[in-house]
Motif scaffolding. Sequence first.
Motif, PDB file in Angstrom:
ATOM      1  N   GLY B 111       0.827  -1.194   0.000  1.00 37.99           N
ATOM      2  CA  GLY B 111       0.000   0.000   0.000  1.00 37.99           C
ATOM      3  C   GLY B 111       0.866   1.251   0.000  1.00 37.99           C
ATOM      4  O   GLY B 111       1.994   1.230   0.501  1.00 37.99           O
ATOM      5  N   LEU B 112       0.342   2.325  -0.579  1.00 42.28           N
ATOM      6  CA  LEU B 112       1.038   3.615  -0.585  1.00 42.28           C
ATOM      7  C   LEU B 112       0.319   4.559   0.379  1.00 42.28           C
ATOM      8  O   LEU B 112      -0.911   4.668   0.343  1.00 42.28           O
ATOM      9  CB  LEU B 112       1.013   4.232  -1.985  1.00 42.28           C
ATOM     10  N   VAL B 113       1.084   5.231   1.218  1.00 43.12           N
ATOM     11  CA  VAL B 113       0.505   6.168   2.183  1.00 43.12           C
ATOM     12  C   VAL B 113       1.199   7.517   2.018  1.00 43.12           C
ATOM     13  O   VAL B 113       2.431   7.586   2.028  1.00 43.12           O
ATOM     14  CB  VAL B 113       0.692   5.652   3.632  1.00 43.12           C
ATOM     15  N   ARG B 114       0.403   8.575   1.828  1.00 45.72           N
ATOM     16  CA  ARG B 114       0.970   9.927   1.733  1.00 45.72           C
ATOM     17  C   ARG B 114       0.858  10.605   3.079  1.00 45.72           C
ATOM     18  O   ARG B 114      -0.215  10.561   3.711  1.00 45.72           O
ATOM     19  CB  ARG B 114       0.239  10.740   0.654  1.00 45.72           C
ATOM     20  N   SER B 115       1.943  11.193   3.531  1.00 47.94           N
ATOM     21  CA  SER B 115       2.004  11.772   4.879  1.00 47.94           C
ATOM     22  C   SER B 115       2.579  13.173   4.845  1.00 47.94           C
ATOM     23  O   SER B 115       3.288  13.546   3.915  1.00 47.94           O
ATOM     24  CB  SER B 115       2.953  10.949   5.767  1.00 47.94           C
ATOM     25  N   ARG B 116       2.297  13.915   5.908  1.00 50.64           N
ATOM     26  CA  ARG B 116       2.965  15.196   6.154  1.00 50.64           C
ATOM     27  C   ARG B 116       3.750  15.082   7.463  1.00 50.64           C
ATOM     28  O   ARG B 116       3.218  14.563   8.449  1.00 50.64           O
ATOM     29  CB  ARG B 116       1.948  16.325   6.261  1.00 50.64           C
ATOM     30  N   TRP B 117       4.983  15.556   7.442  1.00 50.41           N
ATOM     31  CA  TRP B 117       5.785  15.646   8.669  1.00 50.41           C
ATOM     32  C   TRP B 117       6.025  17.125   8.970  1.00 50.41           C
ATOM     33  O   TRP B 117       6.398  17.883   8.057  1.00 50.41           O
ATOM     34  CB  TRP B 117       7.154  15.002   8.479  1.00 50.41           C
ATOM     35  N   GLU B 118       5.838  17.506  10.223  1.00 44.65           N
ATOM     36  CA  GLU B 118       6.127  18.882  10.642  1.00 44.65           C
ATOM     37  C   GLU B 118       6.996  18.823  11.889  1.00 44.65           C
ATOM     38  O   GLU B 118       6.631  18.157  12.866  1.00 44.65           O
ATOM     39  CB  GLU B 118       4.834  19.623  10.966  1.00 44.65           C
ATOM     40  N   MET B 119       8.125  19.524  11.847  1.00 50.33           N
ATOM     41  CA  MET B 119       9.017  19.542  13.005  1.00 50.33           C
ATOM     42  C   MET B 119       9.043  20.951  13.571  1.00 50.33           C
ATOM     43  O   MET B 119       9.194  21.924  12.817  1.00 50.33           O
ATOM     44  CB  MET B 119      10.410  19.097  12.584  1.00 50.33           C
ATOM     45  N   PHE B 120       8.884  21.036  14.900  1.00 49.95           N
ATOM     46  CA  PHE B 120       8.822  22.328  15.596  1.00 49.95           C
ATOM     47  C   PHE B 120       9.963  22.416  16.603  1.00 49.95           C
ATOM     48  O   PHE B 120      10.337  21.407  17.202  1.00 49.95           O
ATOM     49  CB  PHE B 120       7.492  22.453  16.351  1.00 49.95           C
ATOM     50  N   ASN B 121      10.465  23.639  16.822  1.00 52.90           N
ATOM     51  CA  ASN B 121      11.460  23.802  17.891  1.00 52.90           C
ATOM     52  C   ASN B 121      10.774  24.178  19.214  1.00 52.90           C
ATOM     53  O   ASN B 121       9.540  24.228  19.294  1.00 52.90           O
ATOM     54  CB  ASN B 121      12.557  24.806  17.475  1.00 52.90           C
ATOM     55  N   GLN B 122      11.582  24.421  20.240  1.00 53.89           N
ATOM     56  CA  GLN B 122      11.054  24.668  21.591  1.00 53.89           C
ATOM     57  C   GLN B 122      10.238  25.968  21.681  1.00 53.89           C
ATOM     58  O   GLN B 122       9.488  26.162  22.647  1.00 53.89           O
ATOM     59  CB  GLN B 122      12.194  24.685  22.625  1.00 53.89           C
ATOM     60  N   ASP B 123      10.371  26.831  20.680  1.00 51.77           N
ATOM     61  CA  ASP B 123       9.575  28.061  20.660  1.00 51.77           C
ATOM     62  C   ASP B 123       8.283  27.888  19.855  1.00 51.77           C
ATOM     63  O   ASP B 123       7.545  28.861  19.649  1.00 51.77           O
ATOM     64  CB  ASP B 123      10.387  29.202  20.032  1.00 51.77           C
ATOM     65  N   GLY B 124       8.030  26.658  19.395  1.00 54.49           N
ATOM     66  CA  GLY B 124       6.821  26.417  18.605  1.00 54.49           C
ATOM     67  C   GLY B 124       6.966  26.820  17.147  1.00 54.49           C
ATOM     68  O   GLY B 124       5.995  26.765  16.389  1.00 54.49           O
ATOM     69  N   ALA B 125       8.168  27.241  16.737  1.00 60.94           N
ATOM     70  CA  ALA B 125       8.382  27.616  15.332  1.00 60.94           C
ATOM     71  C   ALA B 125       8.602  26.352  14.505  1.00 60.94           C
ATOM     72  O   ALA B 125       9.331  25.449  14.918  1.00 60.94           O
ATOM     73  CB  ALA B 125       9.592  28.540  15.212  1.00 60.94           C
ATOM     74  N   LYS B 126       7.953  26.311  13.341  1.00 57.34           N
ATOM     75  CA  LYS B 126       8.129  25.149  12.466  1.00 57.34           C
ATOM     76  C   LYS B 126       9.472  25.276  11.744  1.00 57.34           C
ATOM     77  O   LYS B 126       9.739  26.287  11.103  1.00 57.34           O
ATOM     78  CB  LYS B 126       6.988  25.090  11.457  1.00 57.34           C
ATOM     79  N   VAL B 127      10.311  24.258  11.881  1.00 59.85           N
ATOM     80  CA  VAL B 127      11.634  24.302  11.246  1.00 59.85           C
ATOM     81  C   VAL B 127      11.677  23.480   9.959  1.00 59.85           C
ATOM     82  O   VAL B 127      12.490  23.754   9.067  1.00 59.85           O
ATOM     83  CB  VAL B 127      12.753  23.826  12.205  1.00 59.85           C
ATOM     84  N   LEU B 128      10.811  22.468   9.862  1.00 59.03           N
ATOM     85  CA  LEU B 128      10.844  21.548   8.717  1.00 59.03           C
ATOM     86  C   LEU B 128       9.426  21.108   8.401  1.00 59.03           C
ATOM     87  O   LEU B 128       8.630  20.848   9.315  1.00 59.03           O
ATOM     88  CB  LEU B 128      11.674  20.320   9.093  1.00 59.03           C
ATOM     89  N   GLU B 129       9.109  21.047   7.110  1.00 57.79           N
ATOM     90  CA  GLU B 129       7.839  20.431   6.710  1.00 57.79           C
ATOM     91  C   GLU B 129       8.091  19.600   5.455  1.00 57.79           C
ATOM     92  O   GLU B 129       8.733  20.063   4.507  1.00 57.79           O
ATOM     93  CB  GLU B 129       6.772  21.490   6.424  1.00 57.79           C
ATOM     94  N   MET B 130       7.588  18.371   5.460  1.00 56.30           N
ATOM     95  CA  MET B 130       7.766  17.475   4.317  1.00 56.30           C
ATOM     96  C   MET B 130       6.446  16.788   4.023  1.00 56.30           C
ATOM     97  O   MET B 130       5.678  16.495   4.941  1.00 56.30           O
ATOM     98  CB  MET B 130       8.766  16.360   4.638  1.00 56.30           C
ATOM     99  N   GLU B 131       6.211  16.544   2.734  1.00 60.10           N
ATOM    100  CA  GLU B 131       5.088  15.693   2.336  1.00 60.10           C
ATOM    101  C   GLU B 131       5.595  14.660   1.364  1.00 60.10           C
ATOM    102  O   GLU B 131       6.377  14.981   0.452  1.00 60.10           O
ATOM    103  CB  GLU B 131       3.972  16.509   1.684  1.00 60.10           C
ATOM    104  N   GLY B 132       5.172  13.411   1.544  1.00 57.61           N
ATOM    105  CA  GLY B 132       5.636  12.385   0.632  1.00 57.61           C
ATOM    106  C   GLY B 132       5.012  11.038   0.905  1.00 57.61           C
ATOM    107  O   GLY B 132       4.124  10.908   1.753  1.00 57.61           O
ATOM    108  N   TRP B 133       5.483  10.058   0.150  1.00 55.40           N
ATOM    109  CA  TRP B 133       4.876   8.739   0.110  1.00 55.40           C
ATOM    110  C   TRP B 133       5.722   7.702   0.827  1.00 55.40           C
ATOM    111  O   TRP B 133       6.931   7.722   0.751  1.00 55.40           O
ATOM    112  CB  TRP B 133       4.711   8.297  -1.345  1.00 55.40           C
ATOM    113  N   GLY B 134       5.042   6.767   1.490  1.00 54.71           N
ATOM    114  CA  GLY B 134       5.706   5.583   2.016  1.00 54.71           C
ATOM    115  C   GLY B 134       5.023   4.337   1.475  1.00 54.71           C
ATOM    116  O   GLY B 134       3.838   4.373   1.134  1.00 54.71           O
ATOM    117  N   MET B 135       5.798   3.252   1.381  1.00 54.76           N
ATOM    118  CA  MET B 135       5.242   1.968   0.941  1.00 54.76           C
ATOM    119  C   MET B 135       5.185   1.023   2.136  1.00 54.76           C
ATOM    120  O   MET B 135       6.149   0.930   2.900  1.00 54.76           O
ATOM    121  CB  MET B 135       6.137   1.357  -0.143  1.00 54.76           C
ATOM    122  N   PHE B 136       4.064   0.352   2.269  1.00 56.75           N
ATOM    123  CA  PHE B 136       3.870  -0.541   3.408  1.00 56.75           C
ATOM    124  C   PHE B 136       3.277  -1.868   2.955  1.00 56.75           C
ATOM    125  O   PHE B 136       2.451  -1.902   2.034  1.00 56.75           O
ATOM    126  CB  PHE B 136       2.900   0.091   4.426  1.00 56.75           C
ATOM    127  N   GLY B 137       3.685  -2.954   3.612  1.00 60.79           N
ATOM    128  CA  GLY B 137       3.045  -4.245   3.362  1.00 60.79           C
ATOM    129  C   GLY B 137       1.601  -4.200   3.834  1.00 60.79           C
ATOM    130  O   GLY B 137       1.305  -3.583   4.868  1.00 60.79           O
TER     131      GLY B 137
END
Lengths: 157, 157
Positions: B111-137
């Motif tokens: 199966g293919l799963v599309r996800s969003r990842w968001e990484m925040f620092n200690q001040d609540g500021a978003k430092v990284l955002e990614m969207e992409g696909w993973g493959m799973f059994g």
Amino acid sequence: MTPGSTRELGTTSVTAEEIKEFAAKYDPQPFHLDEEAAKHSIFGSLCASGWQTAGLAMRLTVDNMLKKTPSKGSPGLESLKWLKPVYPGDQLTLRHTILEQKAMRKRPDTGLVRSRWEMFNQDGAKVLEMEGWGMFGRREPATPAELAQLDAQRAAS
Amino acid sequence: MTPGSTRELGTTSVTAEEIKEFAAKYDPQPFHLDEEAAKHSIFGSLCASGWQTAGLAMRLTVDNMLKKTPSKGSPGLESLKWLKPVYPGDQLTLRHTILEQKAMRKRPDTGLVRSRWEMFNQDGAKVLEMEGWGMFGRREPATPAELAQLDAQRAAS
């Protein structure tokens, strides 16, 4: 930095030890850590984390392009494709193409350049493709005419 | 794997030594290697390579999600944004959201799963955002009805 211009940014490779060392720290999935487990994965044998492959491309980019330019980092990528696994000893060649360049509204001393990176293995198979933006110091700040053009483009889009 | 579901995937951080070690290997730009040079860069002080930040997010994803799933790797990302610099000692928290899932035409057991990842620092500021696909059994292979639906979607697009 002429749109359409392409150049080769060199060749690199990665050892099984380097693959396991990177994976232990950043991507500890069995097919990046252990030969035996990798045999039973969809990759068939030990292969590099896609993040390490991207890191290898970055290293070639720094050594053979960014070191000679006033690079100011990157706001991100518009796509990143892991097309084929990278195995120990693969000879990886990087090609870089300039797609677009424009002034940066908020920083007239900085230019934005959109590029494509393509990495190929020794069989000519593409293993990685990325497109994204880099920020560079400009020899001359953006002119009022360039900034007006940016504003017009923004208003039209 | 329900679209819309969000969860926290833990917290991590990186030291100045780790930043320099990663940069020496994969991204040897002055603002990732040397405190003094970084002071005069647009980042103001030593900060992590964006590739290392992505690696930190990957590590949290493996430890707190992929290890419990039949992960088969990823074909790539649709976007990757480096929104703020990551400095030594920043407390980085990762949030993961499932956006979409579908069967994989060529591999009914995957199966293919599309996800969003968001990484925040200690001040609540978003430092990284990614969207992409993973493959799973998949627990059960895609049914003929699911595959027919995929074909219909492809024909319509």
